[in-house]
Design a protein around this motif. Structure first.
Motif, PDB file in Angstrom:
ATOM      1  N   ALA A   1       0.916  -1.179  -0.100  1.00  0.00           N
ATOM      2  CA  ALA A   1      -0.031  -0.023  -0.098  1.00  0.00           C
ATOM      3  C   ALA A   1       0.907   1.274  -0.074  1.00  0.00           C
ATOM      4  CB  ALA A   1      -1.006  -0.047   1.108  1.00  0.00           C
ATOM      5  N   PHE A   2       0.307   2.516  -0.377  1.00  0.00           N
ATOM      6  CA  PHE A   2       0.973   3.589  -0.370  1.00  0.00           C
ATOM      7  C   PHE A   2       0.417   4.696   0.493  1.00  0.00           C
ATOM      8  CE2 PHE A   2       1.982   7.735  -2.161  1.00  0.00           C
ATOM      9  CZ  PHE A   2       3.699   7.530  -2.369  1.00  0.00           C
ATOM     10  N   VAL A   3       1.315   5.656   0.970  1.00  0.00           N
ATOM     11  CA  VAL A   3       0.622   6.526   2.053  1.00  0.00           C
ATOM     12  C   VAL A   3       1.275   8.039   1.448  1.00  0.00           C
ATOM     13  CG1 VAL A   3       2.220   6.236   3.724  1.00  0.00           C
ATOM     14  CG2 VAL A   3       0.250   7.446   4.138  1.00  0.00           C
ATOM     15  N   LEU A   4       0.569   9.088   1.348  1.00  0.00           N
ATOM     16  CA  LEU A   4       1.066  10.284   1.220  1.00  0.00           C
ATOM     17  C   LEU A   4       0.263  11.288   2.291  1.00  0.00           C
ATOM     18  CD1 LEU A   4       2.663  12.485  -0.495  1.00  0.00           C
ATOM     19  CD2 LEU A   4       0.663  12.964  -1.810  1.00  0.00           C
TER      20      LEU A   4
ATOM     21  N   VAL B   1      -4.239   3.198  -1.882  1.00  0.00           N
ATOM     22  CA  VAL B   1      -3.735   4.599  -1.367  1.00  0.00           C
ATOM     23  C   VAL B   1      -4.174   5.139  -0.165  1.00  0.00           C
ATOM     24  CG1 VAL B   1      -2.515   5.229  -3.568  1.00  0.00           C
ATOM     25  CG2 VAL B   1      -4.938   5.695  -3.160  1.00  0.00           C
ATOM     26  N   LEU B   2      -3.492   5.813   0.691  1.00  0.00           N
ATOM     27  CA  LEU B   2      -3.779   6.654   1.804  1.00  0.00           C
ATOM     28  C   LEU B   2      -3.199   7.606   1.702  1.00  0.00           C
ATOM     29  CD1 LEU B   2      -2.931   3.586   4.671  1.00  0.00           C
ATOM     30  CD2 LEU B   2      -5.076   3.957   3.163  1.00  0.00           C
ATOM     31  N   VAL B   3      -4.349   8.890   1.433  1.00  0.00           N
ATOM     32  CA  VAL B   3      -3.906  10.150   1.187  1.00  0.00           C
ATOM     33  C   VAL B   3      -4.524  11.230   2.006  1.00  0.00           C
ATOM     34  CG1 VAL B   3      -3.907  11.877  -0.491  1.00  0.00           C
ATOM     35  CG2 VAL B   3      -3.660   9.469  -1.124  1.00  0.00           C
ATOM     36  N   SER B   4      -3.765  12.005   2.571  1.00  0.00           N
ATOM     37  CA  SER B   4      -4.349  13.301   3.528  1.00  0.00           C
ATOM     38  C   SER B   4      -5.082  14.216   2.606  1.00  0.00           C
ATOM     39  CB  SER B   4      -3.325  14.024   3.943  1.00  0.00           C
ATOM     40  OG  SER B   4      -2.777  15.138   3.242  1.00  0.00           O
ATOM     41  N   ASP B   5      -6.173  14.745   3.289  1.00  0.00           N
ATOM     42  CA  ASP B   5      -7.229  15.623   2.643  1.00  0.00           C
ATOM     43  C   ASP B   5      -6.640  16.782   2.096  1.00  0.00           C
ATOM     44  OD1 ASP B   5      -7.058  17.025   5.109  1.00  0.00           O
ATOM     45  OD2 ASP B   5      -9.192  16.302   5.654  1.00  0.00           O
ATOM     46  N   ALA B   6      -5.089  17.106   2.644  1.00  0.00           N
ATOM     47  CA  ALA B   6      -4.725  18.374   2.144  1.00  0.00           C
ATOM     48  C   ALA B   6      -4.063  18.103   0.667  1.00  0.00           C
ATOM     49  CB  ALA B   6      -3.601  18.628   2.953  1.00  0.00           C
TER      50      ALA B   6
ATOM     51  N   ASP C   1     -12.865   3.215   0.701  1.00  0.00           N
ATOM     52  CA  ASP C   1     -13.499   1.695   0.600  1.00  0.00           C
ATOM     53  C   ASP C   1     -13.418   1.257  -0.824  1.00  0.00           C
ATOM     54  OD1 ASP C   1     -13.895   1.691   3.255  1.00  0.00           O
ATOM     55  OD2 ASP C   1     -15.746   2.840   3.344  1.00  0.00           O
ATOM     56  N   VAL C   2     -13.140   1.830  -1.761  1.00  0.00           N
ATOM     57  CA  VAL C   2     -12.884   1.382  -3.325  1.00  0.00           C
ATOM     58  C   VAL C   2     -11.336   0.992  -3.503  1.00  0.00           C
ATOM     59  CG1 VAL C   2     -13.299   1.850  -5.405  1.00  0.00           C
ATOM     60  CG2 VAL C   2     -15.053   2.553  -3.792  1.00  0.00           C
ATOM     61  N   ASN C   3     -10.610   2.189  -3.590  1.00  0.00           N
ATOM     62  CA  ASN C   3      -9.133   1.962  -3.736  1.00  0.00           C
ATOM     63  C   ASN C   3      -8.165   2.629  -2.706  1.00  0.00           C
ATOM     64  OD1 ASN C   3      -9.542   4.812  -4.534  1.00  0.00           O
ATOM     65  ND2 ASN C   3      -7.611   4.569  -5.457  1.00  0.00           N
ATOM     66  N   GLY C   4      -8.736   2.891  -1.617  1.00  0.00           N
ATOM     67  CA  GLY C   4      -7.913   3.405  -0.605  1.00  0.00           C
ATOM     68  C   GLY C   4      -8.844   4.168   0.599  1.00  0.00           C
ATOM     69  N   PHE C   5      -8.153   5.205   1.395  1.00  0.00           N
ATOM     70  CA  PHE C   5      -8.701   6.192   2.330  1.00  0.00           C
ATOM     71  C   PHE C   5      -8.196   7.309   2.119  1.00  0.00           C
ATOM     72  CE2 PHE C   5      -9.269   1.885   3.703  1.00  0.00           C
ATOM     73  CZ  PHE C   5     -10.695   1.632   3.948  1.00  0.00           C
ATOM     74  N   VAL C   6      -9.034   8.614   2.463  1.00  0.00           N
ATOM     75  CA  VAL C   6      -8.548   9.869   2.726  1.00  0.00           C
ATOM     76  C   VAL C   6      -8.747  10.005   4.172  1.00  0.00           C
ATOM     77  CG1 VAL C   6      -9.093  12.072   2.214  1.00  0.00           C
ATOM     78  CG2 VAL C   6      -9.212  10.682   0.473  1.00  0.00           C
TER      79      VAL C   6
ATOM     80  N   ARG D   1      -7.635  12.836   7.654  1.00  0.00           N
ATOM     81  CA  ARG D   1      -7.502  14.122   7.994  1.00  0.00           C
ATOM     82  C   ARG D   1      -6.137  14.610   8.096  1.00  0.00           C
ATOM     83  NH1 ARG D   1     -11.551  12.069  11.217  1.00  0.00           N
ATOM     84  NH2 ARG D   1     -10.145  12.065  12.899  1.00  0.00           N
ATOM     85  N   THR D   2      -5.758  15.611   7.379  1.00  0.00           N
ATOM     86  CA  THR D   2      -4.280  16.259   7.475  1.00  0.00           C
ATOM     87  C   THR D   2      -3.917  16.311   9.096  1.00  0.00           C
ATOM     88  OG1 THR D   2      -4.917  17.172   5.535  1.00  0.00           O
ATOM     89  CG2 THR D   2      -3.109  18.287   6.724  1.00  0.00           C
ATOM     90  N   GLY D   3      -2.524  15.774   9.207  1.00  0.00           N
ATOM     91  CA  GLY D   3      -2.079  16.090  10.358  1.00  0.00           C
ATOM     92  C   GLY D   3      -2.559  15.555  11.666  1.00  0.00           C
ATOM     93  N   ASP D   4      -3.585  14.263  11.432  1.00  0.00           N
ATOM     94  CA  ASP D   4      -4.108  13.632  12.259  1.00  0.00           C
ATOM     95  C   ASP D   4      -3.676  12.146  12.442  1.00  0.00           C
ATOM     96  OD1 ASP D   4      -6.022  12.229  14.012  1.00  0.00           O
ATOM     97  OD2 ASP D   4      -7.720  13.651  13.253  1.00  0.00           O
ATOM     98  N   ALA D   5      -2.824  12.014  13.284  1.00  0.00           N
ATOM     99  CA  ALA D   5      -2.264  10.544  13.151  1.00  0.00           C
ATOM    100  C   ALA D   5      -3.167   9.203  13.685  1.00  0.00           C
ATOM    101  CB  ALA D   5      -1.038  10.402  14.356  1.00  0.00           C
ATOM    102  N   ALA D   6      -4.281   9.724  14.476  1.00  0.00           N
ATOM    103  CA  ALA D   6      -5.111   8.763  14.653  1.00  0.00           C
ATOM    104  C   ALA D   6      -6.091   8.623  13.570  1.00  0.00           C
ATOM    105  CB  ALA D   6      -6.128   9.172  15.959  1.00  0.00           C
ATOM    106  N   SER D   7      -6.304   9.449  12.632  1.00  0.00           N
ATOM    107  CA  SER D   7      -7.169   9.262  11.487  1.00  0.00           C
ATOM    108  C   SER D   7      -6.481   8.297  10.907  1.00  0.00           C
ATOM    109  CB  SER D   7      -7.548  10.715  10.939  1.00  0.00           C
ATOM    110  OG  SER D   7      -8.094  10.271   9.764  1.00  0.00           O
ATOM    111  N   LEU D   8      -4.894   8.483  10.573  1.00  0.00           N
ATOM    112  CA  LEU D   8      -4.318   7.799   9.541  1.00  0.00           C
ATOM    113  C   LEU D   8      -4.161   6.266   9.982  1.00  0.00           C
ATOM    114  CD1 LEU D   8      -2.381   6.827   7.226  1.00  0.00           C
ATOM    115  CD2 LEU D   8      -0.630   8.116   8.296  1.00  0.00           C
ATOM    116  N   ALA D   9      -4.298   6.167  11.599  1.00  0.00           N
ATOM    117  CA  ALA D   9      -3.990   4.911  12.037  1.00  0.00           C
ATOM    118  C   ALA D   9      -5.493   4.100  11.856  1.00  0.00           C
ATOM    119  CB  ALA D   9      -3.656   4.970  13.750  1.00  0.00           C
TER     120      ALA D   9
END
Length: 388
Positions: free
Chosen positions: A286-289, A310-315, A326-331, A333-341
């Motif tokens: 998987a990829f994260v930005l 892909v996991l991408v911040s909303d910025a 839920d289709v090809n990844g997740f967006v 919240r920017t700067g929110d480690a809990a949201s990425l976790a």
């Protein structure tokens, strides 16, 4: 325009530096629009330290570096020979808003009665409404000088309409900012006989059976690699993926130390280009930005083309068009480690093969050929608007 029915339309494209991905796009612009004679003019004398090795465009496209008269910290370069460039071409396409040479070229085009196309790569959604009034005033002036708009994706169109006042009935043609497919295909051919474990071994990536989460970019504060480490550290030890970091920069040692202290398995591969970079996409799961300010994020296009969720911040501008929850990844919240976790946890429950297929399908429209078709429409709009 004079003689437009008997000769090619001469399009001058003014931009800052050569780049590999842009060269692919310009080749396609020329190949798919034989009625255009394209010339590219660069405002900068070098590649601004990017480390890019861009081959000549070819396809009959001429490339010229304009001599620099002056450089401004916030407003780019001011170049010689702008008047001759405008005089000798039928349509002028500028690669941005407020840089000195871009604005000068647009003003000269007005003087010479030549149509202007504004090419716009994008703008971080996190920065909407944050720009100083003088910057917005300059950008709005540039927009008023343009007869055609060639902006990238939803973020580009939204920025032009919401921040710069472009009317709802004014066409904005999608630039379809495109990644380079050739390096990914070359890497696929190189690794065709290997599974992911064998690819990781060939690249020197530690492999203890953990999934591999890749990120890529310059190791600067803006890219928020620290946030990715923090998010992984919030997960139970046995469920922590290996973080594969491709890129280099001033923060490398700091980030390596952070990962070690947090108990996050990480492998820093350094700066890579072309097929060497693409091989790492094929090694990942998987990829994260996580950028906190990214006008687009072309590495996401590349990762999707390589078949990664892909996991991408909303910025990041790319999140508005190419990331479907839920289709090809997740967006997240920017700067929110809990949201990425949380996104990482949700990813564990998904059919990653289906997500990989969805990534490839979604990015399939973002190609140089689609960009070329859209540019043809932008040129036609600009010419028509100037003539009316």
């Amino acid at each position: 325009m004079n003689d437009s029915t008997t000769r090619q339309c001469r399009l001058a494209y003014l931009t800052s530096i050569p780049s590999p991905y842009r060269a692919d796009m310009v080749r396609a612009w020329a190949r798919h629009n034989p009625h255009l004679a394209i010339s590219v003019f660069y405002t900068d004398p070098d590649d601004q330290g990017r480390g890019w090795d861009a081959d000549p465009v070819g396809e009959g496209v001429t490339e010229t570096r304009l001599p620099v008269i002056a450089a401004f910290q916030k407003y780019g370069k001011f170049n010689r020979k702008l008047a001759a460039m405008v005089r000798d071409h039928d349509v002028i396409m500028i690669g941005g808003f407020e840089q000195a040479s871009y604005l000068t070229a647009a003003l000269l085009a007005k003087l010479y009665r030549k149509p202007v196309i504004l090419l716009f790569d994008g703008f971080s959604p996190a920065r909407f409404g944050t720009e100083p009034a003088p910057i917005l005033a300059l950008k709005r002036l540039t927009v008023r000088l343009a007869q055609g708009l060639f902006a990238n994706g939803t973020v580009g169109a939204r920025y032009l309409r919401e921040q710069l006042g472009v009317a709802r009935d004014t066409p904005i043609h999608n630039q379809f900012l495109s990644h380079r497919e050739a390096p990914i295909e070359t890497a696929r051919q190189r690794m065709a006989s290997k599974d992911k474990a064998q690819i990781r071994h060939a690249l020197g990536i530690p492999d203890d059976g953990r999934p591999v989460l890749m990120t890529c970019g310059y190791l600067t504060t803006r890219k928020r690699i620290d946030l990715i480490i923090d998010a992984i550290a919030r997960r139970p030890h046995a469920q922590r993926p290996l973080l594969l970091v491709v890129g280099d920069g001033a923060l490398r040692e700091i980030l390596q130390r952070q990962a070690a202290e947090a108990g996050v398995p990480a492998y820093f591969a350094g700066f890579r280009l072309g097929a060497d970079l693409a091989s790492f996409y094929l090694a990942a799961d998987a990829f994260v930005l996580a950028s906190n300010d990214d006008p687009w994020g072309l590495v996401v296009n590349e990762a999707m083309s390589a078949g990664l969720p892909v996991l991408v911040s909303d910025a990041c501008g790319v999140a508005l068009d190419l990331v479907k929850d839920d289709v090809n990844g997740f967006v997240f919240r920017t700067g929110d480690a809990a949201s990425l976790a949380d996104a990482l946890t949700r990813l564990e429950t998904m059919d990653c093969e289906a997500m990989a297929d969805a990534s490839r399908s979604l990015v399939a429209q973002w190609t140089p050929a689609h960009s070329a078709a859209s540019l043809g429409k932008a040129v036609a709009d600009a010419v028509s608007a100037m003539a009316s």
